[in-house]
Design a protein around this motif. Structure first.
Motif, PDB file in Angstrom:
ATOM      1  N   ILE A  72     -20.230  24.238 -12.368  1.00 27.78           N
ATOM      2  CA  ILE A  72     -21.340  24.711 -13.201  1.00 27.78           C
ATOM      3  C   ILE A  72     -22.226  23.503 -13.501  1.00 27.78           C
ATOM      4  N   PRO A  73     -23.430  23.447 -12.903  1.00 24.82           N
ATOM      5  CA  PRO A  73     -24.324  22.338 -13.253  1.00 24.82           C
ATOM      6  C   PRO A  73     -24.832  22.515 -14.689  1.00 24.82           C
ATOM      7  N   GLN A  74     -24.869  21.424 -15.412  1.00 23.93           N
ATOM      8  CA  GLN A  74     -25.353  21.496 -16.803  1.00 23.93           C
ATOM      9  C   GLN A  74     -26.231  20.286 -17.122  1.00 23.93           C
ATOM     10  N   GLY A  75     -27.415  20.566 -17.687  1.00 26.14           N
ATOM     11  CA  GLY A  75     -28.303  19.491 -18.124  1.00 26.14           C
ATOM     12  C   GLY A  75     -28.184  19.334 -19.623  1.00 26.14           C
ATOM     13  N   GLY A  76     -29.230  19.730 -20.352  1.00 24.57           N
ATOM     14  CA  GLY A  76     -29.220  19.588 -21.809  1.00 24.57           C
ATOM     15  C   GLY A  76     -28.512  20.713 -22.529  1.00 24.57           C
ATOM     16  N   ASN A  77     -28.099  21.751 -21.777  1.00 26.12           N
ATOM     17  CA  ASN A  77     -27.410  22.914 -22.370  1.00 26.12           C
ATOM     18  C   ASN A  77     -28.273  23.604 -23.435  1.00 26.12           C
ATOM     19  N   THR A  78     -29.574  23.666 -23.183  1.00 27.45           N
ATOM     20  CA  THR A  78     -30.457  24.398 -24.087  1.00 27.45           C
ATOM     21  C   THR A  78     -30.880  25.749 -23.502  1.00 27.45           C
ATOM     22  N   GLY A  79     -30.370  26.081 -22.324  1.00 26.83           N
ATOM     23  CA  GLY A  79     -30.685  27.370 -21.703  1.00 26.83           C
ATOM     24  C   GLY A  79     -30.271  28.500 -22.640  1.00 26.83           C
ATOM     25  N   LEU A  80     -30.981  29.619 -22.547  1.00 21.99           N
ATOM     26  CA  LEU A  80     -30.762  30.694 -23.530  1.00 21.99           C
ATOM     27  C   LEU A  80     -30.174  31.949 -22.906  1.00 21.99           C
ATOM     28  N   ALA A 148     -33.677  19.315 -23.574  1.00 22.50           N
ATOM     29  CA  ALA A 148     -33.839  19.929 -22.252  1.00 22.50           C
ATOM     30  C   ALA A 148     -34.131  18.843 -21.221  1.00 22.50           C
ATOM     31  N   THR A 149     -33.456  18.921 -20.063  1.00 24.17           N
ATOM     32  CA  THR A 149     -33.630  17.903 -19.029  1.00 24.17           C
ATOM     33  C   THR A 149     -34.637  18.376 -17.977  1.00 24.17           C
ATOM     34  N   ILE A 150     -35.196  17.415 -17.278  1.00 22.60           N
ATOM     35  CA  ILE A 150     -36.166  17.773 -16.227  1.00 22.60           C
ATOM     36  C   ILE A 150     -35.459  18.578 -15.131  1.00 22.60           C
ATOM     37  N   ALA A 155     -34.570  23.842 -12.623  1.00 26.60           N
ATOM     38  CA  ALA A 155     -33.585  24.875 -12.249  1.00 26.60           C
ATOM     39  C   ALA A 155     -33.887  26.218 -12.905  1.00 26.60           C
ATOM     40  N   THR A 156     -34.540  26.196 -14.087  1.00 25.66           N
ATOM     41  CA  THR A 156     -34.895  27.461 -14.747  1.00 25.66           C
ATOM     42  C   THR A 156     -36.368  27.818 -14.537  1.00 25.66           C
ATOM     43  N   ASN A 157     -37.114  26.935 -13.861  1.00 25.83           N
ATOM     44  CA  ASN A 157     -38.583  27.105 -13.763  1.00 25.83           C
ATOM     45  C   ASN A 157     -39.152  27.378 -15.159  1.00 25.83           C
ATOM     46  N   ALA A 158     -38.898  26.433 -16.050  1.00 22.11           N
ATOM     47  CA  ALA A 158     -39.282  26.633 -17.461  1.00 22.11           C
ATOM     48  C   ALA A 158     -40.792  26.832 -17.610  1.00 22.11           C
ATOM     49  N   GLY A 159     -41.130  27.568 -18.653  1.00 17.34           N
ATOM     50  CA  GLY A 159     -42.544  27.866 -18.922  1.00 17.34           C
ATOM     51  C   GLY A 159     -43.034  27.074 -20.116  1.00 17.34           C
ATOM     52  N   GLY A 160     -42.960  27.662 -21.304  1.00 19.65           N
ATOM     53  CA  GLY A 160     -43.371  26.955 -22.510  1.00 19.65           C
ATOM     54  C   GLY A 160     -44.777  27.298 -22.949  1.00 19.65           C
ATOM     55  N   VAL A 214     -27.488  21.090  -6.667  1.00 24.07           N
ATOM     56  CA  VAL A 214     -27.636  20.322  -7.909  1.00 24.07           C
ATOM     57  C   VAL A 214     -28.826  19.382  -7.725  1.00 24.07           C
ATOM     58  N   LEU A 215     -29.838  19.553  -8.570  1.00 25.25           N
ATOM     59  CA  LEU A 215     -30.999  18.663  -8.528  1.00 25.25           C
ATOM     60  C   LEU A 215     -30.578  17.318  -9.080  1.00 25.25           C
ATOM     61  N   THR A 216     -30.935  16.226  -8.373  1.00 20.77           N
ATOM     62  CA  THR A 216     -30.579  14.907  -8.889  1.00 20.77           C
ATOM     63  C   THR A 216     -31.813  14.103  -9.282  1.00 20.77           C
ATOM     64  N   ALA A 413     -38.993  36.442 -18.181  1.00 21.77           N
ATOM     65  CA  ALA A 413     -40.289  35.797 -17.954  1.00 21.77           C
ATOM     66  C   ALA A 413     -40.121  34.325 -17.644  1.00 21.77           C
ATOM     67  N   GLU A 414     -39.239  33.639 -18.409  1.00 16.94           N
ATOM     68  CA  GLU A 414     -39.147  32.180 -18.230  1.00 16.94           C
ATOM     69  C   GLU A 414     -37.741  31.624 -18.416  1.00 16.94           C
ATOM     70  N   HIS A 415     -36.811  32.353 -18.995  1.00 21.22           N
ATOM     71  CA  HIS A 415     -35.483  31.773 -19.257  1.00 21.22           C
ATOM     72  C   HIS A 415     -34.512  31.953 -18.106  1.00 21.22           C
TER      73      HIS A 415
HETATM   74  P1  FAD Z   1     -29.271  23.795 -19.096  1.00 20.12           P
HETATM   75  O1  FAD Z   1     -29.300  24.695 -20.269  1.00 20.12           O
HETATM   76  O2  FAD Z   1     -28.238  22.746 -19.095  1.00 20.12           O
HETATM   77  O3  FAD Z   1     -29.116  24.685 -17.768  1.00 20.12           O
HETATM   78  C1  FAD Z   1     -29.941  25.778 -17.536  1.00 20.12           C
HETATM   79  C2  FAD Z   1     -29.682  26.306 -16.107  1.00 20.12           C
HETATM   80  O4  FAD Z   1     -30.070  25.335 -15.153  1.00 20.12           O
HETATM   81  C3  FAD Z   1     -28.222  26.596 -15.813  1.00 20.12           C
HETATM   82  O5  FAD Z   1     -28.141  27.686 -14.928  1.00 20.12           O
HETATM   83  C4  FAD Z   1     -27.733  25.328 -15.130  1.00 20.12           C
HETATM   84  O6  FAD Z   1     -26.640  25.579 -14.257  1.00 20.12           O
HETATM   85  C5  FAD Z   1     -28.957  24.896 -14.376  1.00 20.12           C
HETATM   86  N1  FAD Z   1     -29.117  23.443 -14.223  1.00 20.12           N
HETATM   87  C6  FAD Z   1     -29.278  22.526 -15.211  1.00 20.12           C
HETATM   88  N2  FAD Z   1     -29.471  21.318 -14.671  1.00 20.12           N
HETATM   89  C7  FAD Z   1     -29.415  21.465 -13.334  1.00 20.12           C
HETATM   90  C8  FAD Z   1     -29.544  20.559 -12.240  1.00 20.12           C
HETATM   91  N3  FAD Z   1     -29.780  19.253 -12.410  1.00 20.12           N
HETATM   92  N4  FAD Z   1     -29.440  21.060 -10.986  1.00 20.12           N
HETATM   93  C9  FAD Z   1     -29.219  22.386 -10.794  1.00 20.12           C
HETATM   94  N5  FAD Z   1     -29.078  23.268 -11.789  1.00 20.12           N
HETATM   95  C10 FAD Z   1     -29.190  22.821 -13.042  1.00 20.12           C
HETATM   96  N6  FAD Z   1     -37.544  27.768 -22.069  1.00 20.12           N
HETATM   97  C11 FAD Z   1     -38.785  28.041 -21.602  1.00 20.12           C
HETATM   98  O7  FAD Z   1     -38.943  28.342 -20.410  1.00 20.12           O
HETATM   99  N7  FAD Z   1     -39.873  27.990 -22.437  1.00 20.12           N
HETATM  100  C12 FAD Z   1     -39.763  27.663 -23.739  1.00 20.12           C
HETATM  101  O8  FAD Z   1     -40.745  27.664 -24.459  1.00 20.12           O
HETATM  102  C13 FAD Z   1     -38.467  27.350 -24.241  1.00 20.12           C
HETATM  103  N8  FAD Z   1     -38.304  26.986 -25.532  1.00 20.12           N
HETATM  104  C14 FAD Z   1     -37.055  26.730 -26.003  1.00 20.12           C
HETATM  105  C15 FAD Z   1     -36.901  26.360 -27.350  1.00 20.12           C
HETATM  106  C16 FAD Z   1     -35.640  26.113 -27.862  1.00 20.12           C
HETATM  107  C17 FAD Z   1     -35.496  25.713 -29.313  1.00 20.12           C
HETATM  108  C18 FAD Z   1     -34.512  26.220 -27.017  1.00 20.12           C
HETATM  109  C19 FAD Z   1     -33.129  25.940 -27.532  1.00 20.12           C
HETATM  110  C20 FAD Z   1     -34.659  26.566 -25.683  1.00 20.12           C
HETATM  111  C21 FAD Z   1     -35.919  26.829 -25.167  1.00 20.12           C
HETATM  112  N9  FAD Z   1     -36.106  27.171 -23.830  1.00 20.12           N
HETATM  113  C22 FAD Z   1     -37.363  27.429 -23.355  1.00 20.12           C
HETATM  114  C23 FAD Z   1     -34.955  27.306 -22.925  1.00 20.12           C
HETATM  115  C24 FAD Z   1     -34.485  25.974 -22.291  1.00 20.12           C
HETATM  116  O9  FAD Z   1     -34.881  24.867 -23.035  1.00 20.12           O
HETATM  117  C25 FAD Z   1     -35.008  25.856 -20.868  1.00 20.12           C
HETATM  118  O10 FAD Z   1     -34.444  26.872 -20.085  1.00 20.12           O
HETATM  119  C26 FAD Z   1     -34.695  24.503 -20.204  1.00 20.12           C
HETATM  120  O11 FAD Z   1     -35.382  24.456 -18.978  1.00 20.12           O
HETATM  121  C27 FAD Z   1     -33.218  24.264 -19.952  1.00 20.12           C
HETATM  122  O12 FAD Z   1     -33.014  22.897 -19.642  1.00 20.12           O
HETATM  123  P2  FAD Z   1     -31.546  22.251 -19.814  1.00 20.12           P
HETATM  124  O13 FAD Z   1     -31.576  20.860 -19.289  1.00 20.12           O
HETATM  125  O14 FAD Z   1     -31.090  22.394 -21.209  1.00 20.12           O
HETATM  126  O15 FAD Z   1     -30.698  23.169 -18.842  1.00 20.12           O
END
Ligand code: FAD
Ligand code: LAC
Ligand code: ZN
Length: 459
Positions: A72-80, A148-150, A155-160, A214-216, A413-415
């Motif tokens: 299980i790849p894990q970055g900042g563990n802020t995924g929802l 949250a890590t880059i 990996a989640t294609n984060a929006g914001g 796993v993105l490095t 949409a983004e999570h």
């Molecule tokens: P993690 O939570 O560690 O992992 C998320 C997913 O990515 C998992 O499936 C994991 O296996 C995978 N992953 C992680 N790192 C890697 C890697 N290096 N290679 C391959 N796979 C990997 N999200 C938004 O899109 N928009 C927002 O506005 C937003 N606001 C937030 C606000 C708060 C307060 C919180 C707690 C979360 C918010 N999020 C938001 C959700 C979250 O921050 C994002 O999804 C963020 O991109 C996750 O990054 P992370 O490093 O914590 O990933």
């Protein structure tokens, strides 16, 4: 290594790769990696590994795949959506959480094109700090920036909150380095603006949720730093009104960054939990952010607000204070219980009927539950949060996601999909698309090492 933590061959191989200090098997040390940010999703692992570089990631993945273990790849563990932690049972296979937090290198910033290569474990806040001295900034911003890590954001294609102007993570990535489950390293970090030499692997990995590689490292495209920024909070009488104002803003305000919305219930919980009162009266707080390029923009903003109550702040403490009332909604809701977080999008014209139908739908599925709606209105992206139902109950998730589909929307949409939404993926994706996802997964990770049971590939 066994579920009980007894050493075996895989443990000693992993220890040799990362060193004893970075192989965590003690339950107390593993605990924080086994539960997600919401506290709704959790599952045990046998070990946490914290590789220091790409070579160690490749060796860890090769060893785990050879041993038939799950990674299980894990970055900042802020995924929802529960994708960053193990499931309750991973098919009886041994489970390794691979933390990327030690991949923290930040390369030289290319001031000419506005790009930088960073390790996948660098947090958004760390990257912002590193580029602060340049004329550039990061195009994506979100409330979890400190953790949250880059890599996780790719990996989640984060929006914001800046998607209206700068797009999602995919639009801000110029290349990636990633390791496949068998240890193969793919590296394409040149960052050329034009490069049509085949499949776009970086784009494929955006939103892959740790299921393909796993993105490095990531080549980030930066955006020009803003001049003065203006933030306005407009009190709107209804969702209908808010959508109308949002559309006018998009049409008439140049250099618009984002348009966010916070409903009355979410404003109340922010006020109560964080002692931050709503800045103006109104059912829907509409937060408009733009870069000010002269007086006419502010005049236009005032004209758009019309008779509605409005609070405006230019860069500085006032703007930060208005922004905080949006930025910290997720944090405020989490103080009231374990939330069911439904991140959805619907076409903008569907927002009024969708939000009008929501209370009855929630009450029928989860009587007495609290419901909060906020999000990125400019993107048609609402976060429907429900507090009340037990974490494992999903009747309310089912009802809301079906309402989304009935309104022509997307269940994520983004999570992402994570472990939370696999059951409903068919509402947004056809059987043909799901078969294609499976074929891509089989080509890149035939042993099913990476994050099985999470993300867009159904078990
Ligand atoms: P993690 O939570 O560690 O992992 C998320 C997913 O990515 C998992 O499936 C994991 O296996 C995978 N992953 C992680 N790192 C890697 C890697 N290096 N290679 C391959 N796979 C990997 N999200 C938004 O899109 N928009 C927002 O506005 C937003 N606001 C937030 C606000 C708060 C307060 C919180 C707690 C979360 C918010 N999020 C938001 C959700 C979250 O921050 C994002 O999804 C963020 O991109 C996750 O990054 P992370 O490093 O914590 O990933
Ligand atoms: C936000 C997170 C929940 O927009 O995506 O605050
Ligand atoms: Zn969001």
């Amino acid at each position: 290594m066994t579920a009980a933590g007894a050493p075996d061959e895989l443990t000693s191989v992993l220890r040799q790769i990362v060193g004893a200090e970075h192989l965590l098997t003690d339950p107390d040390l593993r605990a924080g990696y086994e539960v997600d940010w919401t506290r709704r999703f959790h599952g045990p692992c046998d070990a946490v590994v914290r590789p220091a570089d790409t070579g160690e990631v490749a060796a860890v993945l090769g060893a785990c795949t050879a041993a038939g273990a799950v990674v299980i790849p894990q970055g900042g563990n802020t995924g929802l959506v529960g994708g960053s932690v193990p499931g309750p049972a991973q098919g009886g296979r041994r489970v390794v959480v691979l933390s990327t937090r030690r991949l923290r290198a930040i390369g030289p910033i290319d001031d000419v094109v506005g790009q930088v290569t960073v390790g996948a474990g660098v947090t958004l806040a760390e990257l912002e700090e590193a580029v602060a001295v340049t004329p550039w900034r990061v195009g994506v911003d979100l409330g979890a920036r400190e953790s949250a890590t880059i890599g996780g954001m790719v990996a989640t294609n984060a929006g914001g909150t800046r998607v209206v102007r700068h797009g999602m993570m995919r639009d801000n990535v110029g290349g990636v380095e990633a390791v496949l489950a068998d240890g193969t390293v793919l590296s394409h970090l040149g960052g050329l603006l034009k490069d049509n030499t085949g499949y776009d692997i970086a784009s494929l990995l955006c939103g892959s949720e740790g299921t393909l590689a796993v993105l490095t490292a990531v080549r980030m495209r930066l955006v020009p730093k803003d001049d003065e920024r203006c933030v306005a909070w407009i009190g709107c009488g209804s969702w209908n009104d808010a959508v109308a104002v949002a559309t006018s803003c998009r049409l008439r305000l140049r250099s618009l960054d984002g348009i966010e919305a916070v409903d009355a219930a979410a404003q109340r919980v922010v006020a109560e939990a964080l002692q931050l009162s709503p800045p103006v009266e109104g059912t829907i707080g509409l937060l408009v952010a733009l870069t000010v390029d002269g007086g006419p923009q502010l005049d236009t903003l005032a004209a758009l607000a019309g008779e509605r109550p409005v609070a405006v702040a230019l860069d500085g403490p006032g703007a930060s204070s208005l922004w905080e009332r949006r930025d910290r909604v997720t944090e405020a809701i989490a103080t009231t219980g374990v939330p069911h977080k439904l991140d959805v999008s619907v076409p903008l014209p569907a927002i009024p009927p969708f939000t009008a139908a929501l209370p009855a739908v929630v009450t029928a599925a989860a009587p007495g539950a609290a419901v909060y709606v906020f999000g990125h209105l400019g993107d048609g992206n609402l976060h429907v949060n429900v507090v009340g139902p037990a974490p494992e109950e999903d009747a309310v998730d089912d009802a809301i996601l079906r309402l989304v589909a009935a309104n022509g929307g997307s269940i994520s949409a983004e999570h992402g999909i994570g472990r939370a939404k696999q059951r409903w993926l068919h509402l947004s994706r056809s059987p043909e698309e799901l078969r294609t996802f499976r074929a891509i997964k089989a080509a890149l990770d035939p042993a099913g090492t990476l994050n099985p049971g999470a993300g867009p590939v159904l078990p």
